[in-house]
Scaffold this active site. Structure first.
Site, mmCIF file in Angstrom:
data_model
loop_
_atom_site.group_PDB
_atom_site.id
_atom_site.type_symbol
_atom_site.label_atom_id
_atom_site.label_comp_id
_atom_site.label_asym_id
_atom_site.label_seq_id
_atom_site.Cartn_x
_atom_site.Cartn_y
_atom_site.Cartn_z
ATOM 1 N N CYS A 106 -75.029 62.789 -12.227
ATOM 2 C CA CYS A 106 -76.160 63.686 -12.433
ATOM 3 C C CYS A 106 -75.675 65.120 -12.708
ATOM 4 O O CYS A 106 -75.185 65.390 -13.791
ATOM 5 C CB CYS A 106 -77.115 63.623 -11.246
ATOM 6 S SG CYS A 106 -78.748 64.322 -11.617
ATOM 7 N N HIS B 88 -78.033 57.960 -10.804
ATOM 8 C CA HIS B 88 -77.439 57.919 -9.461
ATOM 9 C C HIS B 88 -77.048 56.487 -9.101
ATOM 10 O O HIS B 88 -77.864 55.744 -8.546
ATOM 11 C CB HIS B 88 -78.430 58.461 -8.430
ATOM 12 C CG HIS B 88 -78.619 59.934 -8.494
ATOM 13 N ND1 HIS B 88 -77.939 60.812 -7.672
ATOM 14 C CD2 HIS B 88 -79.387 60.700 -9.307
ATOM 15 C CE1 HIS B 88 -78.299 62.051 -7.957
ATOM 16 N NE2 HIS B 88 -79.172 62.017 -8.951
ATOM 17 N N GLU C 176 -75.262 55.441 -6.749
ATOM 18 C CA GLU C 176 -75.260 55.228 -5.292
ATOM 19 C C GLU C 176 -76.653 54.893 -4.766
ATOM 20 O O GLU C 176 -76.799 54.389 -3.649
ATOM 21 C CB GLU C 176 -74.697 56.462 -4.576
ATOM 22 C CG GLU C 176 -75.672 57.609 -4.364
ATOM 23 C CD GLU C 176 -75.985 58.409 -5.616
ATOM 24 O OE1 GLU C 176 -76.839 59.312 -5.527
ATOM 25 O OE2 GLU C 176 -75.390 58.151 -6.683
#
Length: 218
Positions: free
Chosen positions: A90, A190, A192
């Site tokens: 990001c 993202h 994660e």
């Protein structure tokens, strides 16, 4: 031994329990000096100061965080010089593009006509991306993937040495990489926060190899 992965964090006011104080923050989805590290994740966060890439701030651009920008720019340059495995997420991919001389689109809704990449503040948006064949990214996540994103800025002019590798349906550039380095991958989403951990595993694998090579050469 397991490789040691560093993750950038940022300082701002936070509250927990009865406390409300300045703190170094990092999203809980991430596991927590370059000499000690085997890889590094440049995490998300506030917008990069547009003065760094020669632009005036847009009204929707965050207030500058000069200390974070300066520290992470220096850290990223050093990591690239070492050929250390880097995953830029990001804000991180935007920082990578700026380090390489590129610039940013400061408010995507004005370019694409909607808020598809950040529909609700504080909630991730989900959308597919198409991935360039024969890219490092494609070898990790395949030619198409559903991703989770939360950003109102994007990549503009692509920096030196970086190759475009993924796009949203609206044409927004979603990922870049540097094929001249062992593992430098930047994504606008993202990983994660999603269910597919392939990118995280790929970074760990590269960091493990980087660690073994450093130990062998010591």
């Amino acid at each position: 031994m397991r490789p040691l992965i560093g993750i950038t964090s940022y300082a701002q006011d936070a509250s927990w329990g009865v406390w409300q104080r300045p703190a170094a923050l990092i999203p809980l989805d991430y596991d927590e000096t370059l000499e000690a590290l085997d890889g590094i994740v440049f995490s998300g966060g506030a917008d990069v100061d547009p003065s760094i890439y020669g632009a005036e701030p847009h009204p929707e651009t965050d207030a500058p965080q000069a200390r974070r920008d300066a520290g992470e720019l220096a850290l990223l340059r050093s990591a690239l010089e070492r050929d250390m495995p880097v995953l830029a997420v990001c804000r991180g991919v935007q920082l990578l593009n700026v380090v390489r001389g590129g610039d940013l689109v400061q408010h995507l809704p004005e370019e694409i006509g909607n808020d598809a990449h950040k529909e609700t503040p504080g909630t991730f948006s989900e959308h597919p991306v198409e991935v360039k064949e024969d890219s490092r990214l494609a070898s990790v996540i395949g030619s198409r993937s559903e991703v989770t994103s939360h950003h109102h800025q994007g990549l503009g002019r692509v920096g030196d040495g970086l190759v475009e590798t993924a796009w949203a349906r609206d044409g927004t550039l979603e990922a870049v990489e540097d094929p001249s380095q062992r593992f430098v991958v930047g994504v606008q989403w993202h990983p994660e926060a999603g269910s597919d951990e392939a990118l995280i595993r790929a970074l760990v694998d590269e960091a493990r190899t980087y660690r073994a090579e450093r130990r062998a050469g010591a």
